[in-house]
Design a protein around this motif. Structure first.
Motif, mmCIF file in Angstrom:
data_model
loop_
_atom_site.group_PDB
_atom_site.id
_atom_site.type_symbol
_atom_site.label_atom_id
_atom_site.label_comp_id
_atom_site.label_asym_id
_atom_site.label_seq_id
_atom_site.Cartn_x
_atom_site.Cartn_y
_atom_site.Cartn_z
ATOM 1 N N LEU A 24 -1.611 -2.663 6.866
ATOM 2 C CA LEU A 24 -0.907 -2.919 8.301
ATOM 3 C C LEU A 24 -1.578 -2.100 9.275
ATOM 4 N N GLU A 25 -1.556 -1.009 9.345
ATOM 5 C CA GLU A 25 -2.077 -0.043 10.473
ATOM 6 C C GLU A 25 -2.907 1.005 9.743
ATOM 7 N N PRO A 26 -3.957 1.227 10.298
ATOM 8 C CA PRO A 26 -4.636 0.744 11.464
ATOM 9 C C PRO A 26 -5.397 -0.493 11.281
ATOM 10 N N LEU A 27 -5.487 -1.062 10.136
ATOM 11 C CA LEU A 27 -6.340 -2.338 9.810
ATOM 12 C C LEU A 27 -5.792 -3.511 10.543
ATOM 13 N N GLY A 28 -4.678 -3.707 10.597
ATOM 14 C CA GLY A 28 -4.122 -4.876 11.294
ATOM 15 C C GLY A 28 -3.937 -6.121 10.274
ATOM 16 N N MET A 29 -3.866 -5.947 9.202
ATOM 17 C CA MET A 29 -3.537 -6.896 8.259
ATOM 18 C C MET A 29 -2.434 -7.481 8.130
ATOM 19 N N ARG A 30 -1.937 -8.615 7.987
ATOM 20 C CA ARG A 30 -0.582 -9.062 7.796
ATOM 21 C C ARG A 30 -0.199 -9.606 6.463
ATOM 22 N N SER A 31 -1.202 -10.146 5.936
ATOM 23 C CA SER A 31 -1.264 -10.533 4.560
ATOM 24 C C SER A 31 -2.385 -10.282 3.630
ATOM 25 N N ALA A 32 -2.203 -10.065 2.250
ATOM 26 C CA ALA A 32 -3.332 -9.582 1.689
ATOM 27 C C ALA A 32 -3.005 -9.791 0.173
ATOM 28 N N ILE A 33 -4.331 -10.242 -0.451
ATOM 29 C CA ILE A 33 -4.330 -10.623 -1.893
ATOM 30 C C ILE A 33 -4.743 -9.158 -2.706
ATOM 31 N N VAL A 34 -3.759 -8.713 -3.473
ATOM 32 C CA VAL A 34 -4.321 -7.082 -3.901
ATOM 33 C C VAL A 34 -5.159 -7.333 -5.300
ATOM 34 N N VAL A 35 -6.218 -7.264 -5.390
ATOM 35 C CA VAL A 35 -7.009 -7.326 -6.650
ATOM 36 C C VAL A 35 -7.037 -5.918 -7.747
ATOM 37 N N SER A 36 -6.143 -6.212 -8.732
ATOM 38 C CA SER A 36 -6.411 -4.888 -9.558
ATOM 39 C C SER A 36 -6.332 -5.376 -10.984
ATOM 40 N N ASN A 37 -6.538 -4.125 -11.785
ATOM 41 C CA ASN A 37 -6.313 -4.348 -13.302
ATOM 42 C C ASN A 37 -4.684 -4.827 -13.595
ATOM 43 N N ASP A 38 -4.717 -5.581 -14.696
ATOM 44 C CA ASP A 38 -3.459 -6.030 -15.214
ATOM 45 C C ASP A 38 -2.525 -5.276 -15.008
ATOM 46 N N PHE A 39 -2.481 -3.640 -15.706
ATOM 47 C CA PHE A 39 -1.644 -2.985 -15.849
ATOM 48 C C PHE A 39 -1.147 -2.144 -14.268
ATOM 49 N N HIS A 40 -1.822 -2.310 -13.127
ATOM 50 C CA HIS A 40 -1.636 -1.892 -12.014
ATOM 51 C C HIS A 40 -1.405 -2.711 -10.919
ATOM 52 N N VAL A 41 -1.550 -4.046 -11.012
ATOM 53 C CA VAL A 41 -1.216 -4.861 -9.933
ATOM 54 C C VAL A 41 0.262 -5.168 -9.451
ATOM 55 N N ALA A 42 0.947 -4.988 -10.435
ATOM 56 C CA ALA A 42 2.317 -5.245 -10.018
ATOM 57 C C ALA A 42 2.891 -4.147 -9.039
ATOM 58 N N ARG A 43 2.653 -2.896 -9.217
ATOM 59 C CA ARG A 43 3.027 -1.775 -8.498
ATOM 60 C C ARG A 43 2.233 -1.797 -7.173
ATOM 61 N N ALA A 44 1.099 -2.322 -7.130
ATOM 62 C CA ALA A 44 0.425 -2.574 -5.632
ATOM 63 C C ALA A 44 0.936 -3.682 -4.856
ATOM 64 N N VAL A 45 1.420 -4.797 -5.460
ATOM 65 C CA VAL A 45 2.198 -5.701 -4.911
ATOM 66 C C VAL A 45 3.657 -5.255 -4.280
ATOM 67 N N PHE A 46 4.164 -4.674 -5.545
ATOM 68 C CA PHE A 46 5.642 -4.099 -5.005
ATOM 69 C C PHE A 46 5.574 -3.211 -3.981
ATOM 70 N N LEU A 47 4.694 -2.150 -3.673
ATOM 71 C CA LEU A 47 4.608 -1.276 -2.528
ATOM 72 C C LEU A 47 4.274 -2.040 -1.322
ATOM 73 N N GLY A 48 3.341 -2.779 -1.540
ATOM 74 C CA GLY A 48 2.733 -3.559 -0.401
ATOM 75 C C GLY A 48 3.776 -4.358 0.346
ATOM 76 N N ARG A 49 4.656 -5.065 -0.470
ATOM 77 C CA ARG A 49 5.807 -5.949 0.166
ATOM 78 C C ARG A 49 6.710 -4.868 0.451
ATOM 79 N N HIS A 50 7.018 -3.763 0.051
ATOM 80 C CA HIS A 50 7.936 -2.997 0.729
ATOM 81 C C HIS A 50 7.554 -2.191 1.877
ATOM 82 N N VAL A 51 6.463 -2.047 2.368
ATOM 83 C CA VAL A 51 5.915 -1.544 3.416
ATOM 84 C C VAL A 51 5.876 -2.518 4.504
#
Length: 195
Positions: free
Chosen positions: A122-149
């Motif tokens: 979001l800041e400083p990169l200025g992205m509003r939407s993102a596709i997070v690519v990670s391993n199956d065990f990690h991707v849920a946490r990344a999406v969860f945190l991304g949506r909460h920020v």
């Protein structure tokens, strides 16, 4: 009781993180387009090449980029240092070698935690939407945190191109259980800042 309550809390936090992210995780062909594809850093080898789990993330990100799902790929992790420490440099070299132009790559050498990576999109990169690519065990946490920020985060679980050793797999999955608890605490107890 002293064991049951903490165990229930760990299970509950893990389920909450996974279930909250689940509607936003999709296969590469079905995921909605976004401003960027985010590749969180992971282990690299002494010669500066990505370890297998990071290679899986990069291959999936490359596939998404070729499909036109996003114009840029954010490479987030440790930067600088020697070959064995520069995750961002290793990811950049891997993608450049496979035809991704430098102009499509965005370095984020300060994404030291998944939460940092999501905030920095979001800041400083200025992205509003993102596709997070990670391993199956990690991707849920990344999406969860991304949506909460405040990031419109979707996830794609990178297919494993080679089988991981059982020790590596169990270690990562065990670590992820605790990391999901930390993510839940970051959001609901420590209060992450929403973008």
């Amino acid at each position: 009781m002293a064991v049951a309550l903490p165990a229930a809390a760990i299970v509950g936090a893990n389920l909450h993180v996974v279930l909250a992210a689940d509607p936003f995780v999709a296969p590469a062909a079905a995921v909605l387009p976004a401003d960027c594809i985010v590749v969180p850093g992971a282990r690299i080898l002494a010669d500066g090449t990505p370890f297998s789990m990071l290679t899986d993330r990069l291959a999936a990100a490359h596939d998404l980029w070729r499909r036109g799902k996003a114009p840029r790929i954010v490479l987030s992790g440790r930067g600088g240092g020697g070959l064995a420490e520069d995750e961002v440099g290793a990811m950049r070299r891997w993608l450049l070698d496979r035809g991704v132009p430098a102009a499509a790559l965005v370095d984020d050498p300060a994404g030291l935690r998944t939460l940092d990576t999501m905030r920095r999109c979001l800041e400083p990169l200025g992205m509003r939407s993102a596709i997070v690519v990670s391993n199956d065990f990690h991707v849920a946490r990344a999406v969860f945190l991304g949506r909460h920020v405040g990031l419109d985060a979707r996830g794609v679980a990178a297919p494993a191109l080679v089988a991981y050793s059982s020790g590596t797999s169990w270690r990562n999955r065990g670590r992820e259980v605790l990391a999901r608890v930390r993510a839940w605490l970051d959001v609901f107890v420590f209060g992450v800042e929403v973008g």
